[in-house]
Design an enzyme around this catalytic site. Structure first.
Site, PDB file in Angstrom:
ATOM      1  N   SER A  46      42.256  43.137  45.497  1.00 24.52           N
ATOM      2  CA  SER A  46      42.128  42.580  44.161  1.00 24.52           C
ATOM      3  C   SER A  46      42.448  43.707  43.182  1.00 24.52           C
ATOM      4  O   SER A  46      41.860  44.778  43.255  1.00 24.52           O
ATOM      5  CB  SER A  46      40.700  42.067  43.967  1.00 24.52           C
ATOM      6  OG  SER A  46      40.618  41.307  42.804  1.00 24.52           O
ATOM      7  N   GLU A  47      43.402  43.458  42.283  1.00 27.41           N
ATOM      8  CA  GLU A  47      44.006  44.572  41.543  1.00 27.41           C
ATOM      9  C   GLU A  47      43.060  45.271  40.569  1.00 27.41           C
ATOM     10  O   GLU A  47      43.383  46.351  40.077  1.00 27.41           O
ATOM     11  CB  GLU A  47      45.261  44.093  40.817  1.00 27.41           C
ATOM     12  CG  GLU A  47      44.968  43.109  39.701  1.00 27.41           C
ATOM     13  CD  GLU A  47      46.056  42.069  39.544  1.00 27.41           C
ATOM     14  OE1 GLU A  47      46.641  41.652  40.549  1.00 27.41           O
ATOM     15  OE2 GLU A  47      46.303  41.669  38.402  1.00 27.41           O
ATOM     16  N   ASN A  48      41.910  44.681  40.269  1.00 23.75           N
ATOM     17  CA  ASN A  48      40.948  45.356  39.399  1.00 23.75           C
ATOM     18  C   ASN A  48      40.215  46.481  40.128  1.00 23.75           C
ATOM     19  O   ASN A  48      39.373  47.154  39.530  1.00 23.75           O
ATOM     20  CB  ASN A  48      39.946  44.355  38.805  1.00 23.75           C
ATOM     21  CG  ASN A  48      39.188  43.585  39.870  1.00 23.75           C
ATOM     22  OD1 ASN A  48      39.773  43.125  40.839  1.00 23.75           O
ATOM     23  ND2 ASN A  48      37.895  43.453  39.707  1.00 23.75           N
TER      24      ASN A  48
END
Lengths: 219, 232
Positions: A46-48
């Site tokens: 998840s890119e966060n």
């Protein structure tokens, strides 16, 4: 019959391999997580800043400091790691993610993708999509084959502003599974009951149809 | 504030020196890990014409959305600006300039800014509107565009724990852009849930070493959830 969103997710999930690090975009790609085949272990990025996204939390597990890139509350699975946004995009841009699945408005026969902006309409931003398509070797684009008005979204040349140039090699639509190679779409599979004729009709870009195009099967 | 003791006792002191026209880097992803009280202090002060660098710009009535309500922001660098109706209106009315920046490029701009690297090449955005007008170079047969670093007059950061030396740890995915913003502010202000004694945090577990941090304050946080999603 055109594939449902669930069937599209199911079909994409068959491309997962044991040990893959996978980034799933918003929408249909997110549903792929529900169809990971038995015996296959994948780590969702998840890119966060989360590698190893787990299930949604129970009321007791709910934590405002644990979210995914869609801003939903999530958990971290055993074996997960959490890090900064720079680290997250280092793994994305550095080509360490094995498979990226994301949606699009249009793709073309040269592997260009448009997914973030419709001029004249509201612009919400590209988020991490430009980084994902530039960094990944292995991308599957999920989208409907044509608009509600029947206009093809598989084009000779994208008309909308691009998210990335020459980066898409596989497309799953509600009608077909296609590869993009040497300036053409190659029809690999068709949705159950969907004819090659219909796919031809709804593909504006150059389409190569092999002698045999198998039908997808769903249990 | 004296020597290595970076603690300040009020939010007023924490944001001392902020002026109209300054650039403020903010940590946070959506509403997760945002420096909510430091934003509140900027609102209270009413400084205007700010340039804000942040992945998102809050929601109506919370986070950076508060500064938009008071028309304190004239330019924003962000990767995604949905979920905020007021912001959309200000953008359409051209009250606010939006520099949409790919998320990884935004993170790297801050990281580079803090590390003294003035610019970097990236494949992200090549062949798209983001690459227009930017220098292009080819390395090993691939095209890359030149992106410039970002630094700020202030960086506002939300941490979990800190000591008085300014060493900071973040909690879970509330880390996000915070450690990057922390490196790139001329004055870096960190608000945390707890100030602990030096030595309580394992030195090898510190995310932001105190050298980057100028001011530390302990606060209370609402930690609003943007998309509450639970399983039954």
């Amino acid at each position: 019959m055109a594939l449902t969103r669930e069937q599209m997710a199911q079909r994409v999930a068959r491309e997962l391999e044991d040990g893959f690090y996978v980034n799933l975009g918003i929408g249909i790609p997110t549903l792929v997580a529900n169809y990971i085949p038995d015996g296959i272990d994948v780590m969702l990025q998840s890119e966060n800043g989360l590698l190893g996204m787990g299930r949604f939390p129970t009321e007791e597990e709910l934590d405002p400091d644990m979210i995914n890139a869609g801003k939903q509350t999530v958990t971290a699975r055993p074996g997960a790691a959490i890090f900064s946004s720079a680290e997250s995009f280092a793994m994305i841009r550095g080509g360490h993610v094995d498979l990226t699945v994301l949606g699009a408005f249009e793709v073309d026969q040269h592997g260009n993708i448009a997914s973030w902006m419709i001029p004249g309409k509201l612009i919400k931003g590209m988020g991490g999509a430009m980084d994902l398509v530039a960094g990944a070797e292995n991308i599957i684009c999920t989208m409907t084959h044509a608009s509600k008005h029947g206009e093809s979204k598989l084009l000779e040349k994208c008309e909308l502003p691009l998210t990335g140039a020459g980066c898409i090699n596989r497309v799953l639509t509600d009608l077909a599974y296609l590869e993009i190679k040497d300036g053409a779409f190659i029809l690999k599979e068709r949705a159950p009951g969907v004819s090659v004729e219909e796919i031809k009709e709804k593909t504006a870009g150059k389409l190569i149809v092999p002698d045999h195009v198998p039908e997808m099967r769903f249990d | 504030m004296a020597g290595f003791d970076k603690r300040v006792s009020s939010y007023e002191e924490a944001m001392e020196g902020i002026e109209d026209g300054m650039t403020v880097l903010a940590g946070g992803f959506g509403l997760c890990g945002i420096p909510e009280n430091l934003i509140g202090e900027i609102k209270r002060r009413g400084v205007k014409d700010l340039t804000v660098v942040s992945n998102n710009c809050g929601v109506d009535g919370f986070g950076l959305g508060l500064l938009l309500e008071k028309r304190q922001v004239s330019r924003i660098y962000a990767s995604y600006v949905g979920e905020n109706a007021l912001f959309e209106q200000q953008m359409l009315d051209e009250e606010i300039e939006v520099v949409l920046t790919p998320q990884g490029t935004l993170a790297e701009k801050m990281r580079a800014g803090g590390a003294g690297i003035p610019a970097f090449y990236t494949a992200t955005g090549y062949g798209t509107p983001i690459g227009e007008g930017k220098e292009v170079r080819e390395f090993n047969g691939r095209h890359y565009i030149l992106e410039e670093a970002i630094t700020g007059d202030f960086a506002i950061v939300k941490g979990w724990k800190a000591d008085r030396y300014g060493n900071v740890m973040y909690r879970h995915t509330a880390q996000n852009f915070n450690p990057l913003a922390a490196t790139a502010g001329r004055i870096t202000v960190v608000e945390v849930e707890e100030i602990v004694e030096p030595g309580e945090m394992d030195p090898s577990q510190i995310h932001t070493p105190g050298i980057y941090v100028d001011r530390i304050i302990q606060g209370d946080f609402e930690k609003r959830i943007e998309k509450r999603t639970v399983r039954s």
